[in-house]
Design a protein around this motif. Structure first.
Motif, mmCIF file in Angstrom:
data_model
loop_
_atom_site.group_PDB
_atom_site.id
_atom_site.type_symbol
_atom_site.label_atom_id
_atom_site.label_comp_id
_atom_site.label_asym_id
_atom_site.label_seq_id
_atom_site.Cartn_x
_atom_site.Cartn_y
_atom_site.Cartn_z
ATOM 1 N N PHE A 1 -3.877 2.485 12.599
ATOM 2 C CA PHE A 1 -4.111 1.153 12.036
ATOM 3 C C PHE A 1 -3.124 0.117 12.576
ATOM 4 C CE2 PHE A 1 -3.475 -2.020 8.605
ATOM 5 C CZ PHE A 1 -4.719 -2.621 8.678
ATOM 6 N N PHE B 1 -8.587 0.458 5.408
ATOM 7 C CA PHE B 1 -7.483 -0.460 5.099
ATOM 8 C C PHE B 1 -8.013 -1.844 4.705
ATOM 9 C CE2 PHE B 1 -3.473 1.651 6.168
ATOM 10 C CZ PHE B 1 -3.897 2.760 6.906
ATOM 11 N N TYR C 1 0.850 -1.204 0.000
ATOM 12 C CA TYR C 1 0.000 0.000 0.000
ATOM 13 C C TYR C 1 0.879 1.245 0.000
ATOM 14 C CZ TYR C 1 -4.358 -2.261 1.774
ATOM 15 O OH TYR C 1 -5.489 -3.008 1.956
ATOM 16 N N ILE D 1 2.955 -1.146 4.281
ATOM 17 C CA ILE D 1 2.394 0.181 4.014
ATOM 18 C C ILE D 1 3.479 1.242 3.982
ATOM 19 C CG2 ILE D 1 0.631 1.840 4.737
ATOM 20 C CD1 ILE D 1 -0.372 -0.668 6.554
#
Ligand SMILES: Nc1nc2c(ncn2[C@@H]2O[C@H](COP(=O)(O)OP(=O)(O)OP(=O)(O)O)[C@@H](O)[C@H]2O)c(=O)[nH]1
Ligand SMILES: [Mg+2]
Lengths: 214, 158
Positions: free
Chosen positions: A31, A169, A14, A64
């Motif tokens: 997150f 997410f 991501y 990420i």
């Protein structure tokens, strides 16, 4: 632990993009660590986080890359777009300028990623929209329309309260997973942003292992 | 759980390195290099697979750090990448000096604290590996000695 035994079957890459100060790093920390950082300094270049999640019964590791929004990092952060399976594009609902810049962020994303990349639009800081004295500067409706016109998924979220952070997410991951199932996303393509880890390669792979303790 | 080590294993694409190298050299030949161009190039260099590139990147970052005496916000970027570059060529104590210099200015910076932690871990790992290598060399010497002794005995039996 990068070369350690696998306790996941897929890796999805991501990126998080958007103007400086919209709350990209706070969304990432909310997150990965379930924490809010009230006084978060500007990111230098890129920050990195991971979390293993469950998508349709499969363990997926999200890798990420949280990019810096400050202008002087713009050139080099572009190289992180390549091979992203998911892109979270963030604006701040209390600052109109961050919303106005979305089309340029979107153009960059479309140019530098591939057609199967899932783009998720997040209107952050929705906690600042309270009944008494809202600081809202962008309405939900117009952002929703922008998202629909451009085929983006969309939520308003708050890195502070955690509202809709998981959803953004996880929904992105579900959509990526669907693309794999439908064959729209080619796992063998070098820049698909998805890696498949065959279970038999993992020395201590146990299918029924508890969800990772992260 | 965040395996931030990936941050240090990630490498620049050769085409990106070439692109920013070209801009830098063009400006250099033109007589003046902007800090932005030098930074872009240095950022690519410290993420290279090759230690020579990383060392070059470090020199460029040191230069930038000195020339940006007036720009505190830029200097923090240079310190960060000086730490990262030095870690990638296993100059761990230099890397830690840069992170601690940074944390003196901005004690609470989570990004830099994480980097510092990764550097510490890598340093420990390297020390352990060096230790094992040391043992391997010693046992290699022992083996060599053993076979010489064995050979000597075999010869003397004749
Ligand atoms: N009220 C509120 N404040 C937030 C929220 N998310 C982030 N902030 C604040 O906004 C500021 C900027 O957040 P960051 O996460 O650092 O922003 P960023 O997008 O990563 O910025 P750059 O790294 O410079 O690109 C910080 O002071 C946060 O505390 C939110 O959901 N609600
Ligand atoms: Mg940030």
């Amino acid at each position: 632990m990068s070369a350690g035994p696998y306790n996941y079957e897929y890796i999805f890459k991501y990126i998080i993009i958007g103007d400086m100060g919209v709350g990209k790093s706070c969304l990432l920390h909310q997150f990965t660590d379930k924490k809010f950082m009230a006084d978060c300094p500007h990111t230098i270049g890129v920050e990195f986080g991971t979390r293993i999640i469950d998508v349709a019964g499969q363990k997926v590791k999200l890798q990420i890359w949280d990019t810096a929004g400050q202008e002087r990092f713009r050139a080099v952060t572009r190289s992180y777009y390549r091979g992203a399976a998911g892109a979270l594009m963030v604006y701040d609902i209390t600052r109109r300028s961050t919303y106005n810049h979305l089309s340029s962020w979107l153009t960059d994303t479309r140019t530098l990623t591939n057609p199967s990349t899932v783009i998720f639009l997040i209107g952050n800081k929705c906690d600042l929209d309270s009944a008494d004295g809202s600081q809202r500067d962008v309405t939900y409706e117009e952002a929703k329309q922008f998202a629909d016109e451009n085929g983006l998924m969309f939520v308003e979220a708050s890195a502070k309260t955690g509202d809709n952070v998981e959803e953004a997410f996880l929904e992105t991951a579900k959509k990526i997973y669907q693309s794999i199932q439908d064959g729209r996303l080619d796992l063998n393509a070098a820049e698909s942003g998805v890696q498949h880890k065959p279970p038999q390669l993992g020395s201590d792979f146990t299918p029924n292992k508890d969800p990772c303790s992260c | 759980m965040t395996d931030t080590e990936d941050l240090l294993n990630e490498t620049v694409l050769p085409e990106d390195l070439k692109k920013y190298e070209k801009v830098y050299h063009e400006q250099l030949h033109g007589g003046s290099v902007t800090r932005q161009a030098q930074f872009n190039y240095a950022w690519c260099l410290v993420r290279s697979k090759f230690p020579v590139d990383i060392r070059k990147g470090i020199i460029l970052l040191e230069e930038l750090f000195r020339s940006a005496a007036d720009a505190e916000d830029e200097r923090r970027d240079y310190l960060y990448y000086l730490a990262l570059g030095n870690c990638r060529i296993k100059e761990f104590s230099a890397a830690l000096q840069y992170t601690s210099a940074f944390l003196e200015i901005e004690p609470g910076n989570a990004q830099v604290k994480t980097l510092e932690e990764v550097i510490r871990k890598k340093m420990e790992k390297a020390e352990i590996q060096e230790g094992i290598k040391g043992i391997a060399i010693i046992s290699g010497v022992v083996l060599a000695l053993g076979s010489i002794v064995g050979l000597g005995m075999a010869l003397s039996k004749k």
